[in-house]
Design a protein around this motif. Structure first.
Motif, mmCIF file in Angstrom:
data_model
loop_
_atom_site.group_PDB
_atom_site.id
_atom_site.type_symbol
_atom_site.label_atom_id
_atom_site.label_comp_id
_atom_site.label_asym_id
_atom_site.label_seq_id
_atom_site.Cartn_x
_atom_site.Cartn_y
_atom_site.Cartn_z
ATOM 1 N N LEU A 1 0.826 -1.210 0.000
ATOM 2 C CA LEU A 1 0.000 0.000 0.000
ATOM 3 C C LEU A 1 0.860 1.259 0.000
ATOM 4 C CD1 LEU A 1 -2.895 -1.009 2.406
ATOM 5 C CD2 LEU A 1 -3.015 -0.647 -0.053
ATOM 6 N N LYS A 2 1.979 1.249 0.735
ATOM 7 C CA LYS A 2 2.882 2.399 0.771
ATOM 8 C C LYS A 2 3.469 2.658 -0.615
ATOM 9 C CE LYS A 2 6.899 4.227 3.194
ATOM 10 N NZ LYS A 2 7.591 4.731 2.054
ATOM 11 N N ARG A 3 3.891 1.605 -1.302
ATOM 12 C CA ARG A 3 4.433 1.765 -2.656
ATOM 13 C C ARG A 3 3.376 2.296 -3.617
ATOM 14 N NH1 ARG A 3 7.337 -3.131 -5.113
ATOM 15 N NH2 ARG A 3 7.802 -1.539 -6.651
ATOM 16 N N MET A 4 2.132 1.772 -3.495
ATOM 17 C CA MET A 4 1.052 2.251 -4.364
ATOM 18 C C MET A 4 0.787 3.744 -4.127
ATOM 19 S SD MET A 4 -1.674 -0.915 -4.425
ATOM 20 C CE MET A 4 -2.982 0.146 -4.932
ATOM 21 N N ASN A 5 0.778 4.188 -2.861
ATOM 22 C CA ASN A 5 0.547 5.607 -2.541
ATOM 23 C C ASN A 5 1.671 6.474 -3.102
ATOM 24 O OD1 ASN A 5 -1.916 5.282 -1.267
ATOM 25 N ND2 ASN A 5 -0.975 4.895 0.731
ATOM 26 N N ASP A 6 2.914 5.978 -3.030
ATOM 27 C CA ASP A 6 4.041 6.725 -3.591
ATOM 28 C C ASP A 6 3.891 6.868 -5.107
ATOM 29 O OD1 ASP A 6 5.147 6.968 -1.082
ATOM 30 O OD2 ASP A 6 6.610 5.331 -1.366
ATOM 31 N N CYS A 7 3.489 5.807 -5.773
ATOM 32 C CA CYS A 7 3.306 5.851 -7.231
ATOM 33 C C CYS A 7 2.181 6.826 -7.600
ATOM 34 C CB CYS A 7 2.986 4.460 -7.774
ATOM 35 S SG CYS A 7 4.399 3.335 -7.770
ATOM 36 N N ILE A 8 1.091 6.832 -6.850
ATOM 37 C CA ILE A 8 -0.022 7.750 -7.121
ATOM 38 C C ILE A 8 0.431 9.192 -6.926
ATOM 39 C CG2 ILE A 8 -2.289 8.509 -6.273
ATOM 40 C CD1 ILE A 8 -2.896 5.532 -5.759
ATOM 41 N N ALA A 9 1.245 9.434 -5.892
ATOM 42 C CA ALA A 9 1.754 10.787 -5.635
ATOM 43 C C ALA A 9 2.632 11.252 -6.791
ATOM 44 C CB ALA A 9 2.525 10.817 -4.328
ATOM 45 N N ARG A 10 3.472 10.369 -7.328
ATOM 46 C CA ARG A 10 4.322 10.744 -8.466
ATOM 47 C C ARG A 10 3.485 11.059 -9.695
ATOM 48 N NH1 ARG A 10 8.163 5.874 -8.414
ATOM 49 N NH2 ARG A 10 8.662 5.887 -6.216
ATOM 50 N N ILE A 11 2.439 10.278 -9.928
ATOM 51 C CA ILE A 11 1.561 10.530 -11.079
ATOM 52 C C ILE A 11 0.876 11.890 -10.926
ATOM 53 C CG2 ILE A 11 -0.560 9.766 -12.230
ATOM 54 C CD1 ILE A 11 0.353 6.875 -11.637
ATOM 55 N N ASP A 12 0.403 12.200 -9.720
ATOM 56 C CA ASP A 12 -0.225 13.506 -9.476
ATOM 57 C C ASP A 12 0.773 14.632 -9.689
ATOM 58 O OD1 ASP A 12 -2.661 12.376 -8.943
ATOM 59 O OD2 ASP A 12 -2.363 12.318 -6.757
ATOM 60 N N LYS A 13 2.013 14.428 -9.306
ATOM 61 C CA LYS A 13 3.059 15.430 -9.476
ATOM 62 C C LYS A 13 3.291 15.693 -10.965
ATOM 63 C CE LYS A 13 7.034 16.402 -6.748
ATOM 64 N NZ LYS A 13 8.174 15.867 -6.034
ATOM 65 N N LEU A 14 3.261 14.621 -11.778
ATOM 66 C CA LEU A 14 3.437 14.786 -13.218
ATOM 67 C C LEU A 14 2.295 15.614 -13.819
ATOM 68 C CD1 LEU A 14 4.647 11.278 -14.481
ATOM 69 C CD2 LEU A 14 5.937 13.409 -14.471
ATOM 70 N N ASP A 15 1.088 15.455 -13.305
ATOM 71 C CA ASP A 15 -0.062 16.224 -13.789
ATOM 72 C C ASP A 15 0.128 17.721 -13.516
ATOM 73 O OD1 ASP A 15 -1.364 14.075 -14.824
ATOM 74 O OD2 ASP A 15 -2.666 13.745 -13.078
ATOM 75 N N GLU A 16 0.816 18.075 -12.456
ATOM 76 C CA GLU A 16 1.040 19.481 -12.093
ATOM 77 C C GLU A 16 2.010 20.163 -13.059
ATOM 78 O OE1 GLU A 16 2.346 19.625 -8.076
ATOM 79 O OE2 GLU A 16 0.512 18.735 -7.307
ATOM 80 N N TYR A 17 2.882 19.430 -13.710
ATOM 81 C CA TYR A 17 3.895 20.021 -14.580
ATOM 82 C C TYR A 17 3.321 20.497 -15.910
ATOM 83 C CZ TYR A 17 7.620 18.330 -11.513
ATOM 84 O OH TYR A 17 8.442 18.112 -10.450
ATOM 85 N N ASN A 18 2.097 20.161 -16.225
ATOM 86 C CA ASN A 18 1.449 20.536 -17.484
ATOM 87 C C ASN A 18 2.275 20.131 -18.709
ATOM 88 O OD1 ASN A 18 -0.826 21.654 -16.331
ATOM 89 N ND2 ASN A 18 0.210 23.614 -16.001
#
Length: 147
Positions: free
Chosen positions: A120-137
């Motif tokens: 679950l910790k790894r999945m949350n980290d991966c989701i956070a990275r994906i959200d971060k990529l969305d912020e870069y436009n």
């Protein structure tokens, strides 16, 4: 026949020796024929024995193969009697096999549950990275976008 004609032209002493040689050849051939006949009788007896035992061997092989392919039966209480004691032995073996499978399943399940927090910790980290990529436009190719 050529030998017989040859013996007629011989002197009486030579004829007697020639006949003795023919007797030795005949007796050697007779012994060989008798030995071959004995071997043939042996083979015939072995063939008859195998023909008699073949149905029994085939039925035993079929029964053991079907027993091996049969799925394990659920554990049920069977009263012990003289005729059923042989029947309960395969059931006990099936019960042991089912018990081993159950222990294996419970061990694997407990290992998966214990590994769940790290997963679950790894999945949350991966989701956070994906959200971060969305912020870069960053322009994402249309192939990777959902429809």
């Amino acid at each position: 026949m050529a030998r017989a004609e040859h013996l007629e032209t011989l002197v009486p002493e030579e004829r007697i020796q020639g006949e003795a040689m023919d007797d030795d050849d005949d007796s050697g051939e007779e012994r060989e024929v008798q030995e071959l006949e004995r071997e043939i009788k042996d083979l015939a007896q072995r063939i008859l024995d195998s023909r008699r035992s073949m149905p029994d061997r085939l039925s035993q092989a079929l029964a053991s193969r079907l027993l091996a392919l049969r799925p394990p039966l659920p554990s049920i209480a069977i009263p012990e009697t003289a005729g059923q004691s042989q029947l309960s032995e395969p059931l006990a073996g099936a019960d042991q096999e089912m018990l081993q499978k159950l222990h294996s399943f419970s061990d694997k399940t407990s290992q998966n549950v214990s590994a769940m927090p790290a997963l679950l910790k790894r999945m949350n980290d991966c989701i956070a990275r994906i959200d971060k990529l969305d912020e870069y436009n960053v322009g994402i190719h249309s192939v990777f976008k959902q429809k």
